[in-house]
Design an enzyme around this catalytic site. Structure first.
Site, PDB file in Angstrom:
ATOM      1  N   GLY A  65      46.003  57.022  20.729  1.00 39.64           N
ATOM      2  CA  GLY A  65      45.327  58.305  20.640  1.00 39.64           C
ATOM      3  C   GLY A  65      44.202  58.550  21.622  1.00 39.64           C
ATOM      4  CG  HIS A  66      40.248  57.333  23.519  1.00 37.35           C
ATOM      5  ND1 HIS A  66      39.743  56.744  24.651  1.00 37.35           N
ATOM      6  CD2 HIS A  66      39.342  58.267  23.165  1.00 37.35           C
ATOM      7  CE1 HIS A  66      38.572  57.281  24.950  1.00 37.35           C
ATOM      8  NE2 HIS A  66      38.309  58.198  24.062  1.00 37.35           N
ATOM      9  CG  MET A  67      42.191  60.456  26.822  1.00 37.25           C
ATOM     10  SD  MET A  67      41.518  61.316  25.397  1.00 37.25           S
ATOM     11  CE  MET A  67      39.798  61.195  25.750  1.00 37.25           C
TER      12      MET A  67
END
Length: 169
Positions: A65-67
């Site tokens: 999720g990052h990124m």
């Protein structure tokens, strides 16, 4: 301009660390996703310093999720790596007491370059000031392939397991 390296010109033996993950677990309480050290390769008892590393993998909890499609190691996790390294030193050499070393604050933190999966993050920390039993301030730096990627100063405070949180009596 980045600060002068805390420990430069030393060939660290990453294949044979002084303390491996099991040794770290004997001192640091973090487990599972929150373990942010792979090994300790240098201890400087004279200047109260330490050098460790984190092998950043594609399986880190933040990668998805990052990124998405461009994973960058979050700055807060970089700071956590440094805190765990300084915490290891403070607890191993009984600088403060307490059951844990907690964050008391951070100063002058700078992020210079991103850290990606499949890189080795080398972390350095050195005691700057101490107030016996109250707090310890450590300067810290992180490097990837010899390039400084972040630096700053953290404050560690002793925490007791049985300490009451204000307002929860």
């Amino acid at each position: 301009m980045p600060p002068k390296l805390l420990y430069g010109g030393i060939d660290f033996d990453f294949e044979n660390p002084l303390f491996g993950i099991e040794d770290i677990r004997e001192i640091n309480p973090q487990r599972f996703e929150m373990e942010q050290l792979s090994g300790i390769v240098h201890i400087d008892n004279e200047k109260h310093g330490i050098v460790g590393f984190k092998d950043v993998t594609e399986d880190e909890f933040w990668v998805r999720g990052h990124m998405p499609d461009f994973p960058l190691m979050p700055g807060v996790i970089l700071c956590e790596c440094s805190a765990q390294l300084a915490g290891f030193y403070a607890r191993k050499f009984k600088l403060l007491g307490g059951d844990f070393l907690g964050f008391g604050g951070m100063n002058d933190v700078r992020f210079r370059y991103p850290v990606y999966p499949n890189q080795r993050l080398v972390i350095m920390a050195q005691l700057a000031r101490i107030r016996a039993g109250k707090r310890a301030e450590f300067n810290f730096q992180g490097l990837v392939e010899g390039k400084m990627v972040f630096s700053g100063q953290m404050i560690g405070v002793p925490i007791d397991k049985n300490q009451q949180i204000p307002g929860t009596e």
